[in-house]
Design an enzyme around this catalytic site. Structure first.
Site, PDB file in Angstrom:
ATOM      1  CE1 TYR A 146      -3.350  -2.892   0.575  1.00 45.75           C
ATOM      2  CE2 TYR A 146      -4.603  -0.853   0.467  1.00 45.75           C
ATOM      3  CZ  TYR A 146      -4.549  -2.226   0.395  1.00 45.75           C
ATOM      4  OH  TYR A 146      -5.697  -2.937   0.126  1.00 45.75           O
ATOM      5  CG  ASP A 231      -1.962 -20.599  -0.294  1.00 53.14           C
ATOM      6  OD1 ASP A 231      -1.474 -20.428   0.845  1.00 53.14           O
ATOM      7  OD2 ASP A 231      -1.391 -21.277  -1.171  1.00 53.14           O
ATOM      8  CG  ASP A 259     -13.594  -7.546   0.766  1.00 50.88           C
ATOM      9  OD1 ASP A 259     -13.456  -6.721   1.696  1.00 50.88           O
ATOM     10  OD2 ASP A 259     -13.954  -7.207  -0.377  1.00 50.88           O
TER      11      ASP A 259
HETATM   12  C1  IPM Z   1     -10.641  -1.449   2.589  1.00 51.34           C
HETATM   13  C2  IPM Z   1     -10.742  -0.946   1.185  1.00 51.34           C
HETATM   14  C3  IPM Z   1      -9.547  -0.051   0.895  1.00 51.34           C
HETATM   15  C4  IPM Z   1      -8.290  -0.884   1.096  1.00 51.34           C
HETATM   16  C5  IPM Z   1      -9.565   0.605  -0.493  1.00 51.34           C
HETATM   17  C6  IPM Z   1     -10.838   1.401  -0.706  1.00 51.34           C
HETATM   18  C7  IPM Z   1      -8.354   1.466  -0.732  1.00 51.34           C
HETATM   19  O1  IPM Z   1     -10.821  -2.008   0.283  1.00 51.34           O
HETATM   20  O2  IPM Z   1     -10.715  -0.625   3.516  1.00 51.34           O
HETATM   21  O3  IPM Z   1     -10.504  -2.651   2.785  1.00 51.34           O
HETATM   22  O4  IPM Z   1      -7.856  -1.561   0.163  1.00 51.34           O
HETATM   23  O5  IPM Z   1      -7.761  -0.851   2.199  1.00 51.34           O
HETATM   24 MN    MN Z   2     -10.879  -3.937   1.237  1.00 48.29          MN
END
Ligand code: IPM
Ligand code: MN
Length: 360
Positions: A146, A231, A259
């Site tokens: 990042y 993984d 996610d």
């Molecule tokens: C999250 C989002 C962000 C990230 C994006 C919007 C930059 O996906 O907060 O998980 O990747 O951290």
């Molecule tokens: Mn995210």
């Protein structure tokens, strides 16, 4: 991190509110509704200052957020964020310019993301229930892929090369791991901390994580340590989520596995997170994004934003109020909502906020 006493004695907290894009302002309004009910009940005060950072302002003024404006956020006790991402703004501008800028500049080096299946909530994992899905991901929030380091070589040509650097500093890795060990100890459930990485391929970056993990572990003999490649972590999260108590991982892997975590806990409608600077100003947000297609329709689920509000109170030291909100959300998911998905809840966005605020 759990505090037994509130951060400031008079229990007055200055909160910066960034509704942001898409459904962000709608869900934030519901979080504020619940926080207002909670403050009335528990006797603390929230002094709210709204900010209009986001896509609309950018389209009007060409400005995302300046250094000075980020600096201005330092005087708050916490930040409540709705969502970032606008369909008319090129991907990356708001995400990097607003969300990541705040995370980085305010050194919110931990992204804490609980994965907890509440009673009555549907999970795609057929044979699993609330007793099986209850863990927390500690995601490093300031480094890794990042940092935006990299370059194009021969851009646009046949022999193009694109480099994207994952920066992992010992300082950054160590403070994240220390936080994770401390958090696992304080959470006091199974006291098991799993490092999620890819040591078999990322032989520089994750070698550092592995070495520091084992060094810090020596100071936490009461915490059981475990390791899983990323993984395999995905596989276990689906197959045996009950194996996890706390997972610590780098920024990119943390983004991805949370996610998946959100899906097994019932979806983006319920998943909340905290961008924490344990020594400074932290920011709380529903992790689901701006969901443009649902904007303004009163169908989006505000529970994730409400839970983010509860996490904020917990960090401010209002632990009783925080757990009351969480318990109330659990009651509402168990007894009221048909589903956690947008448009299928059986209630509108505002009504869900009313249900929680009312039940408090
Ligand atoms: C999250 C989002 C962000 C990230 C994006 C919007 C930059 O996906 O907060 O998980 O990747 O951290
Ligand atoms: Mn995210």
């Amino acid at each position: 991190m759990k505090k037994t006493e509130s951060k400031n004695k008079n229990r007055q907290y200055k909160i910066a509110v960034i509704g942001g894009d898409g459904t962000g302002p709608e869900v934030t309004a519901e979080a504020l509704k619940v926080l207002a009910a909670s403050s009335k009940k528990n006797g603390f005060k929230l002094d709210l200052t709204p900010f209009d950072f986001g896509g609309e302002r950018y389209l009007k003024t060409g400005k995302v957020i300046s250094d000075k404006e980020v600096d201005g956020l330092r005087k708050f006790d916490a930040i409540l964020l709705g969502a970032v991402g606008h369909p008319d703004v090129k991907p990356g501008i708001l995400e990097k310019g607003l969300l990541l800028k705040i995370r980085f500049d305010l050194e919110q080096y931990i992204n804490l993301r609980p994965v907890k299946l509440y009673p009555g909530v549907w999970t795609p994992l057929r044979d699993k229930g609330p007793a099986d899905i209850d863990f927390v991901v500690v995601r490093e929030n300031n480094e890794g892929l990042y940092v935006g380091e990299g370059e194009f070589i021969n851009k646009g040509k046949k022999n193009e090369v694109a480099l994207q650097v994952s920066r992992n500093t010992r300082k950054g890795v160590e403070r994240c791991l220390r936080y994770a060990f401390e958090f696992t100890r304080k959470r006091n459930k199974r006291k098991k901390l799993t490092l999620c990485a890819k040591t078999n391929v990322l032989t520089y970056a994750h070698d550092l994580w592995w070495r520091v993990f084992n060094e810090v572990a020596k100071e936490y003999k009461d915490v059981t340590t475990d390791y899983a490649h990323v993984d395999a972590t995905c596989m276990w999260m689906v197959k045996n989520p009950e194996w996890f108590d706390v997972i610590v991982t780098d920024n990119m892997f943390g983004d991805i596995i949370t996610d998946l975590g959100a899906m097994i806990q019932g979806g983006m409608g319920i998943a909340a997170g905290g961008n924490l600077n344990p020594e400074g100003v932290s920011m709380f947000e529903p992790i689901g994004g701006s969901a443009p297609k649902y904007t303004g329709k009163n169908v989006i689920n505000p529970l994730a934003a409400i839970c983010a509000g509860a996490m904020m109170l917990e960090t401010l030291g209002e632990t009783k109020a925080a757990s009351e909100i969480e318990n109330t959300v659990m009651k509402v998911t168990q007894t009221k909502l048909k589903s956690l998905s947008a448009g299928k809840m059986g209630y509108g966005t505002g009504e869900v906020g009313d249900l929680v605020a009312g039940a408090l």
